[in-house]
Design a protein around this motif. Structure first.
Motif, PDB file in Angstrom:
ATOM      1  N   VAL A  57       0.836  -1.209   0.000  1.00 22.80           N
ATOM      2  CA  VAL A  57       0.000   0.000   0.000  1.00 22.80           C
ATOM      3  C   VAL A  57       0.865   1.251   0.000  1.00 22.80           C
ATOM      4  O   VAL A  57       0.619   2.189  -0.758  1.00 22.80           O
ATOM      5  CB  VAL A  57      -0.969  -0.004   1.201  1.00 22.80           C
ATOM      6  CG1 VAL A  57      -1.598   1.350   1.416  1.00 22.80           C
ATOM      7  CG2 VAL A  57      -2.043  -1.048   1.006  1.00 22.80           C
ATOM      8  N   LEU A  58       1.870   1.280   0.856  1.00 26.82           N
ATOM      9  CA  LEU A  58       2.736   2.462   0.924  1.00 26.82           C
ATOM     10  C   LEU A  58       3.486   2.689  -0.390  1.00 26.82           C
ATOM     11  O   LEU A  58       3.530   3.812  -0.898  1.00 26.82           O
ATOM     12  CB  LEU A  58       3.728   2.329   2.083  1.00 26.82           C
ATOM     13  CG  LEU A  58       3.137   2.483   3.475  1.00 26.82           C
ATOM     14  CD1 LEU A  58       4.174   2.148   4.543  1.00 26.82           C
ATOM     15  CD2 LEU A  58       2.582   3.873   3.675  1.00 26.82           C
ATOM     16  N   ALA A  59       4.055   1.633  -0.943  1.00 30.56           N
ATOM     17  CA  ALA A  59       4.793   1.768  -2.205  1.00 30.56           C
ATOM     18  C   ALA A  59       3.870   2.223  -3.333  1.00 30.56           C
ATOM     19  O   ALA A  59       4.217   3.118  -4.114  1.00 30.56           O
ATOM     20  CB  ALA A  59       5.470   0.450  -2.566  1.00 30.56           C
ATOM     21  N   ALA A  60       2.693   1.619  -3.410  1.00 30.80           N
ATOM     22  CA  ALA A  60       1.739   1.963  -4.463  1.00 30.80           C
ATOM     23  C   ALA A  60       1.283   3.414  -4.344  1.00 30.80           C
ATOM     24  O   ALA A  60       1.229   4.151  -5.335  1.00 30.80           O
ATOM     25  CB  ALA A  60       0.538   1.024  -4.401  1.00 30.80           C
ATOM     26  N   ALA A  61       0.940   3.838  -3.141  1.00 30.07           N
ATOM     27  CA  ALA A  61       0.470   5.210  -2.927  1.00 30.07           C
ATOM     28  C   ALA A  61       1.579   6.221  -3.210  1.00 30.07           C
ATOM     29  O   ALA A  61       1.337   7.262  -3.833  1.00 30.07           O
ATOM     30  CB  ALA A  61      -0.053   5.368  -1.500  1.00 30.07           C
ATOM     31  N   ILE A  62       2.789   5.910  -2.785  1.00 28.97           N
ATOM     32  CA  ILE A  62       3.915   6.822  -3.035  1.00 28.97           C
ATOM     33  C   ILE A  62       4.185   6.945  -4.533  1.00 28.97           C
ATOM     34  O   ILE A  62       4.400   8.045  -5.048  1.00 28.97           O
ATOM     35  CB  ILE A  62       5.168   6.362  -2.265  1.00 28.97           C
ATOM     36  CG1 ILE A  62       4.961   6.615  -0.765  1.00 28.97           C
ATOM     37  CG2 ILE A  62       6.431   7.055  -2.773  1.00 28.97           C
ATOM     38  CD1 ILE A  62       5.994   5.954   0.128  1.00 28.97           C
ATOM     39  N   GLY A  63       4.175   5.828  -5.246  1.00 28.24           N
ATOM     40  CA  GLY A  63       4.377   5.884  -6.698  1.00 28.24           C
ATOM     41  C   GLY A  63       3.309   6.697  -7.390  1.00 28.24           C
ATOM     42  O   GLY A  63       3.597   7.520  -8.264  1.00 28.24           O
ATOM     43  N   ASN A  64       2.047   6.500  -6.991  1.00 31.09           N
ATOM     44  CA  ASN A  64       0.928   7.248  -7.560  1.00 31.09           C
ATOM     45  C   ASN A  64       1.077   8.743  -7.256  1.00 31.09           C
ATOM     46  O   ASN A  64       0.935   9.593  -8.141  1.00 31.09           O
ATOM     47  CB  ASN A  64      -0.375   6.693  -7.006  1.00 31.09           C
ATOM     48  CG  ASN A  64      -1.620   7.123  -7.768  1.00 31.09           C
ATOM     49  OD1 ASN A  64      -2.711   6.771  -7.357  1.00 31.09           O
ATOM     50  ND2 ASN A  64      -1.509   7.853  -8.843  1.00 31.09           N
ATOM     51  N   LEU A  65       1.406   9.067  -5.997  1.00 32.80           N
ATOM     52  CA  LEU A  65       1.521  10.471  -5.599  1.00 32.80           C
ATOM     53  C   LEU A  65       2.692  11.165  -6.281  1.00 32.80           C
ATOM     54  O   LEU A  65       2.568  12.326  -6.696  1.00 32.80           O
ATOM     55  CB  LEU A  65       1.641  10.585  -4.079  1.00 32.80           C
ATOM     56  CG  LEU A  65       1.727  12.020  -3.553  1.00 32.80           C
ATOM     57  CD1 LEU A  65       0.501  12.835  -3.972  1.00 32.80           C
ATOM     58  CD2 LEU A  65       1.880  12.018  -2.048  1.00 32.80           C
ATOM     59  N   LEU A  66       3.823  10.485  -6.414  1.00 30.09           N
ATOM     60  CA  LEU A  66       4.958  11.106  -7.099  1.00 30.09           C
ATOM     61  C   LEU A  66       4.609  11.456  -8.542  1.00 30.09           C
ATOM     62  O   LEU A  66       4.942  12.542  -9.034  1.00 30.09           O
ATOM     63  CB  LEU A  66       6.183  10.189  -7.057  1.00 30.09           C
ATOM     64  CG  LEU A  66       6.907  10.104  -5.721  1.00 30.09           C
ATOM     65  CD1 LEU A  66       8.022   9.062  -5.780  1.00 30.09           C
ATOM     66  CD2 LEU A  66       7.474  11.456  -5.328  1.00 30.09           C
ATOM     67  N   CYS A  67       3.918  10.544  -9.214  1.00 36.74           N
ATOM     68  CA  CYS A  67       3.508  10.811 -10.589  1.00 36.74           C
ATOM     69  C   CYS A  67       2.538  11.990 -10.654  1.00 36.74           C
ATOM     70  O   CYS A  67       2.672  12.876 -11.491  1.00 36.74           O
ATOM     71  CB  CYS A  67       2.879   9.560 -11.193  1.00 36.74           C
ATOM     72  SG  CYS A  67       2.378   9.792 -12.904  1.00 36.74           S
ATOM     73  N   VAL A  68       1.560  12.003  -9.746  1.00 43.71           N
ATOM     74  CA  VAL A  68       0.586  13.097  -9.707  1.00 43.71           C
ATOM     75  C   VAL A  68       1.289  14.430  -9.432  1.00 43.71           C
ATOM     76  O   VAL A  68       0.989  15.448 -10.072  1.00 43.71           O
ATOM     77  CB  VAL A  68      -0.516  12.813  -8.656  1.00 43.71           C
ATOM     78  CG1 VAL A  68      -1.327  14.054  -8.349  1.00 43.71           C
ATOM     79  CG2 VAL A  68      -1.425  11.696  -9.149  1.00 43.71           C
ATOM     80  N   ALA A  69       2.242  14.440  -8.509  1.00 41.68           N
ATOM     81  CA  ALA A  69       2.967  15.677  -8.200  1.00 41.68           C
ATOM     82  C   ALA A  69       3.720  16.196  -9.424  1.00 41.68           C
ATOM     83  O   ALA A  69       3.706  17.401  -9.701  1.00 41.68           O
ATOM     84  CB  ALA A  69       3.924  15.448  -7.033  1.00 41.68           C
ATOM     85  N   ILE A  70       4.338  15.299 -10.161  1.00 45.48           N
ATOM     86  CA  ILE A  70       5.044  15.713 -11.385  1.00 45.48           C
ATOM     87  C   ILE A  70       4.055  16.287 -12.396  1.00 45.48           C
ATOM     88  O   ILE A  70       4.306  17.341 -12.995  1.00 45.48           O
ATOM     89  CB  ILE A  70       5.845  14.535 -11.978  1.00 45.48           C
ATOM     90  CG1 ILE A  70       7.022  14.193 -11.063  1.00 45.48           C
ATOM     91  CG2 ILE A  70       6.329  14.846 -13.396  1.00 45.48           C
ATOM     92  CD1 ILE A  70       7.709  12.872 -11.378  1.00 45.48           C
ATOM     93  N   VAL A  71       2.924  15.624 -12.577  1.00 48.52           N
ATOM     94  CA  VAL A  71       1.904  16.108 -13.512  1.00 48.52           C
ATOM     95  C   VAL A  71       1.420  17.501 -13.089  1.00 48.52           C
ATOM     96  O   VAL A  71       1.290  18.408 -13.918  1.00 48.52           O
ATOM     97  CB  VAL A  71       0.715  15.123 -13.602  1.00 48.52           C
ATOM     98  CG1 VAL A  71      -0.481  15.744 -14.301  1.00 48.52           C
ATOM     99  CG2 VAL A  71       1.152  13.851 -14.314  1.00 48.52           C
ATOM    100  N   VAL A  72       1.173  17.691 -11.808  1.00 51.41           N
ATOM    101  CA  VAL A  72       0.692  18.981 -11.300  1.00 51.41           C
ATOM    102  C   VAL A  72       1.738  20.073 -11.537  1.00 51.41           C
ATOM    103  O   VAL A  72       1.406  21.166 -12.011  1.00 51.41           O
ATOM    104  CB  VAL A  72       0.331  18.887  -9.801  1.00 51.41           C
ATOM    105  CG1 VAL A  72       0.144  20.261  -9.181  1.00 51.41           C
ATOM    106  CG2 VAL A  72      -0.920  18.043  -9.610  1.00 51.41           C
ATOM    107  N   LEU A  73       2.986  19.785 -11.216  1.00 54.55           N
ATOM    108  CA  LEU A  73       4.024  20.798 -11.377  1.00 54.55           C
ATOM    109  C   LEU A  73       4.250  21.155 -12.846  1.00 54.55           C
ATOM    110  O   LEU A  73       4.412  22.333 -13.186  1.00 54.55           O
ATOM    111  CB  LEU A  73       5.317  20.332 -10.709  1.00 54.55           C
ATOM    112  CG  LEU A  73       5.206  20.175  -9.181  1.00 54.55           C
ATOM    113  CD1 LEU A  73       6.478  19.562  -8.615  1.00 54.55           C
ATOM    114  CD2 LEU A  73       4.876  21.491  -8.504  1.00 54.55           C
TER     115      LEU A  73
END
Length: 166
Positions: A57-73
């Protein structure tokens, strides 16, 4: 004819099984960064691959969030460049854009972020929010909450179903 998303999920599952234990969470994080797989699907990939559910769960959520953060920036920078060059935001209204803006005005950033995964990948929702002028840190914060809730919730449901079946 095979489904490309199914092939991708199976590929990630095979990769998790083939790499050393310490590398497995990185594969799960990479799967979490893929739209339509996201945190929920990546956590399942990890759990099926034998990773402890909490680590998955932690790895999956972190991977998803990192991608989302890059998209947002990136979206934020593109929006800033376009609006600076034009002097004002462009007002091209498509049917899809109108639908999104109606949902945004009704539910706000929290509602669109939390309910968005029912319809679209988090990356798409995050880009749409940012392109309308919502501050990037606000988008990232609400997307983080949504990713944490959806990934954890779906994983708990899946684990419950697995226990029922066993």
């Amino acid at each position: 004819m095979s489904n490309p998303l199914t092939d991708l999920v199976l590929g990630f599952q095979g990769l998790v099984a083939d790499v050393p234990t310490l590398v497995q969470p990185l594969i799960v994080a990479a799967a979490g960064a893929v739209p339509f797989i996201e945190g929920e699907g990546a956590a399942a990939i990890g759990i099926i691959g034998g990773i402890h559910p909490l680590v998955a769960v932690l790895a999956a959520a972190i991977g998803n969030l990192l991608c989302v953060a890059i998209v947002v920036l990136v979206t934020s920078r593109v929006r800033a460049a376009v609006t600076t060059r034009r002097g004002a935001p462009a007002k091209t209204q498509t049917a899809r854009r109108e639908k999104f803006e109606k949902a945004y005005h009704r539910y706000g950033t929290p509602g669109v972020s939390l309910l968005g995964p029912l319809l679209l990948p988090t990356q798409f929702t995050a880009a749409a929010l940012t392109s309308t002028g919502v501050p990037p840190l606000r988008v990232i914060a609400w997307q983080a909450a949504a990713i944490a809730l959806w990934t954890t919730g779906v994983t708990l449901i899946a684990l419950g179903l697995i226990r029922l079946a066993a």
